[in-house]
Design a protein around this motif. Structure first.
Motif: not given
Length: 101
Positions: A78-86
């Motif tokens: 899961l990705l939340t606000v202001r997060q980054r994922t490869p």
């Protein structure tokens, strides 16, 4: 804790799919639509813009992003606000917008 470490919520490891190299174009799928992305990662706000180009944020709304098929060190989560994922070629993102009543 480093911001990049907080941005990942991996659920399991997938050694088959590596992250792509810098400068490569990577095809991802956002809510069933294919998009070409340049770079090694993507941020929450960029995925929201891809999924809902006309959306305006408000205090009583929330956006949830789930992903799967990512690189081996972040295959799903899961990705939340202001997060980054490869990102990895063919990775799928499901972006859901809800409004509180």
């Amino acid at each position: 804790m480093i911001d990049d470490e907080r941005s990942l919520v991996p659920l399991k490891v997938n050694p088959i799919r590596p992250a792509h190299d810098v400068g490569d174009t990577c095809e991802i799928i956002v809510n069933g639509q294919k998009h070409l992305i340049e770079g090694r990662s993507i941020e929450h706000c960029d995925l929201v813009r891809l999924a809902f180009p006309q959306m305006r944020t408000s205090i009583d709304s929330a956006v949830t992003i789930a992903f799967r098929g990512g690189p081996s060190h972040a295959p799903e989560g899961l990705l939340t606000v202001r997060q980054r994922t490869p990102i990895a070629h063919g990775e799928t993102f499901v972006v859901t917008h809800t409004v509180a009543s």
